[in-house]
Design an enzyme around this catalytic site. Structure first.
Site, short mmCIF file in Angstrom:
data_model
loop_
_atom_site.label_atom_id
_atom_site.label_comp_id
_atom_site.label_asym_id
_atom_site.label_seq_id
_atom_site.Cartn_x
_atom_site.Cartn_y
_atom_site.Cartn_z
N TYR A 61 0.70 -1.16 0.05
CA TYR A 61 -0.05 0.14 0.06
C TYR A 61 0.93 1.31 -0.11
O TYR A 61 0.43 2.29 -0.27
CB TYR A 61 -0.90 0.07 1.14
CG TYR A 61 -2.08 -1.15 1.15
CD1 TYR A 61 -2.01 -2.13 0.22
CD2 TYR A 61 -2.86 -1.28 2.06
CE1 TYR A 61 -3.06 -2.93 0.09
CE2 TYR A 61 -3.72 -2.29 2.18
CZ TYR A 61 -3.84 -3.11 1.12
OH TYR A 61 -4.73 -4.05 1.18
N LYS A 106 3.43 -15.63 2.61
CA LYS A 106 3.19 -16.27 1.71
C LYS A 106 4.88 -16.57 1.17
O LYS A 106 5.17 -16.36 -0.01
CB LYS A 106 2.70 -15.47 0.43
CG LYS A 106 2.27 -16.27 -0.58
CD LYS A 106 1.15 -17.17 -0.56
CE LYS A 106 0.68 -18.09 -1.91
NZ LYS A 106 -0.21 -19.24 -1.58
N ASP A 120 -2.91 -18.33 2.60
CA ASP A 120 -4.16 -19.07 2.41
C ASP A 120 -4.81 -19.96 3.51
O ASP A 120 -5.83 -19.95 3.57
CB ASP A 120 -4.07 -19.63 0.95
CG ASP A 120 -2.69 -20.21 0.78
OD1 ASP A 120 -1.89 -19.87 1.59
OD2 ASP A 120 -2.34 -20.92 -0.32
N ASP A 136 -4.82 -6.76 6.37
CA ASP A 136 -6.27 -5.85 5.77
C ASP A 136 -7.40 -6.78 5.59
O ASP A 136 -8.41 -6.64 6.07
CB ASP A 136 -5.90 -5.02 4.35
CG ASP A 136 -6.78 -4.16 4.03
OD1 ASP A 136 -7.92 -3.86 4.97
OD2 ASP A 136 -6.94 -3.45 2.90
N ASP A 189 -10.56 -8.17 8.46
CA ASP A 189 -12.08 -8.14 8.05
C ASP A 189 -12.58 -9.65 8.18
O ASP A 189 -13.75 -9.47 8.86
CB ASP A 189 -12.20 -7.62 6.73
CG ASP A 189 -12.31 -6.28 6.79
OD1 ASP A 189 -11.94 -5.52 7.83
OD2 ASP A 189 -12.79 -5.56 5.88
#
Ligand code: NAD
Length: 359
Positions: free
Chosen positions: A143, A193, A225, A249, A253
């Site tokens: 980001y 990852k 994942d 992020d 959620d």
């Protein structure tokens, strides 16, 4: 003790939920012998209306002069994406996090026992309980990397976003996670990852070094994942989950949703020296603003986090959390968490009941 708190009431339901949180602060002060003073700080759409900028000059300085910052929510359709950046409330949100150096975002996801029925997971999974802390790196990664968009000869327009992380950035968020785990059930799950990304391989090597240093804390690596899957399959296995900005992020959620209503979830953003910023995870809910319908619990739980992480007052934090648990256990519900047949109460009544339990 005396504590000075910057209040950014913001837009929509922000002023209503912050109003109830201030009532709770006063109740905590009376019970435990603290005094809280407040600095009102203008930010968001209301600041655009008042002075033409969502993040007026001097906002960060005012906050830095306080011991902590409490933010309601900012934004609303009135200040949409057609406005210039300096008038958009989101500009202020990003700017304050950067200016205060808030690199660690803590989001607890806890299924409050009286709310078990609101959990969208299977009953047998919900019954095992959910009590985890998501620690997300907030100021680095994809980001904040260099963005580009350019023409190619044979593939049309191409775009790129650069993902970088330094050892320093990884180490400081990693330490936060291990320190937090020491205050909890002493387990850290580090999400990456590493089977694909070089930044993840660096992330993992720094975390392994820290894991040796914090040998009293159980440590595991988990691929992003798999983590997304485990959060809905067996969330009880997690204590502290630490991860980089974009994975955090998305996962935070997901973790929020499995615990029920958005009106119940607090968050903290902290750095090394500046005051921490505490806020509910929800937005300004323009659809219910000004109607005494908003659930103030997420903001009140943000105050509990402030007690624990900025003021080192764990008893005061626990008193707030217990007061909320007992009000919910008695069956009181705002509209967002009410079941069919419940008689929902308003924002002010909910705040008042929590204060009564604190007396
Ligand atoms: P939202 O969280 O404001 O609302 C989503 C839904 O949840 C709405 O139906 C709302 O009524 C409900 N809701 C939210 N908080 C509630 C509460 N405390 N009690 C009861 N119900 C509640 O998200 P949105 O509608 O996507 O965004 C509205 C505005 O808020 C936008 O301008 C957005 O940019 C802004 N926003 C701000 C923040 C922030 O200040 N940190 C965060 C998210 C969104």
């Amino acid at each position: 003790m005396d504590y000075k708190i910057a209040l950014i009431r913001g837009d929509g339901i922000g002023p209503e939920v912050v109003g109830e949180a201030v009532k709770v602060l006063e109740a905590v002060g009376r019970r435990f012998g603290h005094t809280f003073s407040y600095e009102e700080v203008l930010m968001g759409g209301c600041a655009t209306d008042a002075v033409g900028k969502s993040y007026p000059e001097g906002t960060a300085e005012k906050c830095k002069a306080c011991d902590a910052v409490l933010l309601g929510a900012v934004g609303g359709p009135k200040w949409g994406s057609d406005r210039p950046a300096e008038e958009r409330p989101e500009t202020g949100l990003l700017a304050i996090r950067k200016d205060l150096g808030l690199y660690a975002n803590l989001r607890p996801a806890k299924l409050l026992p009286p709310m078990a029925d609101a959990c969208p997971l299977q009953r047998e999974i919900a019954q095992c309980g959910i009590d985890l802390m998501m620690v997300r790196e907030l100021t680095g990664g994809l980001y904040f990397g260099k963005r580009d968009r350019y023409k190619t000869n044979d593939r049309g327009v191409e775009a790129s976003d650069l993902l970088t992380y330094s050892e320093l950035e990884i180490e400081r968020i990693g330490r936060r996670a291990f320190e937090l785990a020491r205050l909890r059930r002493k387990k850290v799950s580090s999400v990456d990852k590493a089977n694909v990304l070089e930044t993840s391989r660096l992330w993992r090597s720094v975390m392994h070094r820290l894991a040796k240093e914090y040998s009293d804390v159980e440590y595991e690596d988990i691929l992003v994942d798999n983590c997304a899957m485990q959060l809905v399959r067996d969330p009880a296995q997690f204590d502290v989950i630490v991860t980089e900005n974009m994975f955090g992020d998305i996962l935070s959620d997901e973790a929020s949703m499995i615990t029920g209503s958005i009106g119940l979830l607090p968050s903290a953003s902290i750095g090394d020296s500046a005051p921490g910023l505490y806020e509910p995870i929800h937005g300004s809910a323009p659809d219910i603003a000004g109607q005494d319908k908003a659930n103030p619990i997420a903001t009140i739980l943000s105050v509990a986090m402030m007690m624990r992480y900025s003021f080192q007052l764990p008893d005061e934090a626990a008193a707030i959390e217990n007061a909320i648990d007992s009000v919910l256990a008695e069956g009181w519900r705002t509209a967002d968490i009410a079941s069919p047949g419940d008689q929902p109460i308003g924002t002010q009544k909910m705040g008042g009941l929590i204060c009564e339990k604190l007396c």
